[in-house]
Design an enzyme around this catalytic site. Structure first.
Site, PDB file in Angstrom:
ATOM      1  N   ASP A  16      57.756  72.402  38.881  1.00 52.51           N
ATOM      2  CA  ASP A  16      56.396  72.180  38.420  1.00 52.51           C
ATOM      3  C   ASP A  16      56.307  71.019  37.432  1.00 52.51           C
ATOM      4  OD1 ASP A  16      55.455  74.385  39.877  1.00 52.51           O
ATOM      5  OD2 ASP A  16      56.024  75.758  38.268  1.00 52.51           O
ATOM      6  N   LYS A  17      55.113  70.477  37.321  1.00 54.83           N
ATOM      7  CA  LYS A  17      54.861  69.340  36.432  1.00 54.83           C
ATOM      8  C   LYS A  17      55.398  69.589  35.026  1.00 54.83           C
ATOM      9  CE  LYS A  17      50.996  67.117  34.044  1.00 54.83           C
ATOM     10  NZ  LYS A  17      49.524  67.081  33.890  1.00 54.83           N
TER      11      LYS A  17
END
Length: 355
Positions: free
Chosen positions: A165-166
């Site tokens: 994830d970011k």
């Protein structure tokens, strides 16, 4: 575009960036069953109408909550009736994404002719998507490989093998050849890779070791969230093993080992057992979930949120078999400064807390 859509669906079990617009999902296909429609399973209904679609891909899309009947998510065995409106939605709009090389610094841990391992910082989106068409890891890779004659950033046979994830930091492996992508992808599919994460979670994890097992799928109420469904219902089988590293009063530092790789898996599984990741905004970890009501404590936690302004999750280790040499490769990365400072603050707080 039809092929691109189903490539996205095939990748949903990876830890992918799910950039979802607040207004909802984007419609990619819409079919209205005619008045004389015979009762037919929705997967068969769609396979007959979408070029390049397969039953397996349609079923994966249904598991992810991407297939709707009259506006509501349905399973692949849903029976289509006359005048039913069947739609396929995705988190991103229908558009071709041109990968533009961008000179974004990369923390390269290892590189040879077949693959590369990078240590992704928090805040860097892995792949272009809605709201993030530039400034991603893929754009950085396109720049890094711009002089590599055999590398094409738009070629799905190259590049990312898995995602994080970011706002999760840590290790990722990138394939530089189709053979490497295939070999590494198979290792992830067969669950033979070794991945360990470090996370700070809310609450005191009482057991030193444990395992969370539960199907993960997109929430039917909030499509920006993944949730745990009962076995045999929606979602895909997922298993996370965890061990306590350190208990720090109202939070616990844990190590998580992935047996599967579903979207937001650690974040969802830890919340499911009552230990939401610290400062995980999407799953409610950016609220004070444990502790006292004293103003001094509230200010302390707020300061901690500012020190580590993202979910406290780091992909620390990565192990796999080299696709060409057969050598066992193992990599380890340091926990980034924001998480280290966060943990140290909790250590000091716990040591000085009045009992």
């Amino acid at each position: 575009m039809q092929e691109d859509l189903f490539e996205d669906i095939d990748e949903i079990e990876e830890e992918s960036e799910e950039q979802v617009d607040e207004t909802g999902m984007y419609e990619h296909f819409r079919f209205v069953a005619d008045k004389g429609q015979t009762i037919l399973r929705v997967d068969k209904f769609l396979v007959d109408r979408i070029e390049n679609a397969t039953r397996n891909r349609i079923q994966n899309a249904a598991d992810a909550g991407y297939i709707l009947a009259n506006g509501k998510p349905v399973k692949s065995n849903y029976k289509v009736k006359p005048l039913d409106v069947i739609t396929i939605v995705m988190a991103t709009p229908r558009r071709e994404i041109e990968i533009i090389p961008e000179n974004i610094p990369l923390d390269i841990v290892y590189e040879d002719n077949d693959l590369m391992v990078v240590n992704k910082p928090p805040g860097l989106v892995v792949h272009p998507g809605h709201g993030n068409y530039s400034g991603t890891l893929v754009n950085a890779l396109a720049y890094h490989f711009k002089d590599h004659p055999a590398f094409n950033a738009g070629d799905p046979r190259l590049g990312l093998v898995h995602r994080i994830d970011k706002d999760t930091s840590g290790l990722l492996v990138i394939a530089k050849t189709p053979e490497a992508k295939s070999h590494l992808g198979l290792q992830f599919f067969n669950k033979t890779t070794k991945r360990r994460y470090v996370a700070l979670v809310w609450g005191t994890v009482t057991k030193d070791d444990g395992t969370v097992t539960g199907n993960i799928g997109r929430s039917l109420k909030d499509r920006q969230q993944m949730i745990v469904f009962p076995d045999g219902d929606y979602g895909k089988h997922a298993v996370t093993h965890y061990s306590v590293i350190e208990r720090l009063g109202y939070v616990t530092l844990v190590e998580c080992r992935l047996e599967t790789g579903r979207t937001h898996q650690i974040r969802v599984h830890m919340k499911h057992i009552g230990h939401t990741l610290f400062n995980d905004e999407r799953y409610g970890g950016n609220e004070i979930l444990k502790g006292t009501t004293f103003a001094k404590y509230k200010q302390f936690v707020q300061n901690c949120f500012e020190v580590c302004p993202r979910q406290a999750l780091h992909a620390k280790t990565l192990g796999f078999i080299h696709p060409r040499t057969g050598e066992e490769m193992n990599f380890d990365s340091e926990v980034p400064d924001d998480m280290r400072y966060l943990v140290e603050r909790w250590r000091v707080y716990t040591a000085n807390r009045e009992v």
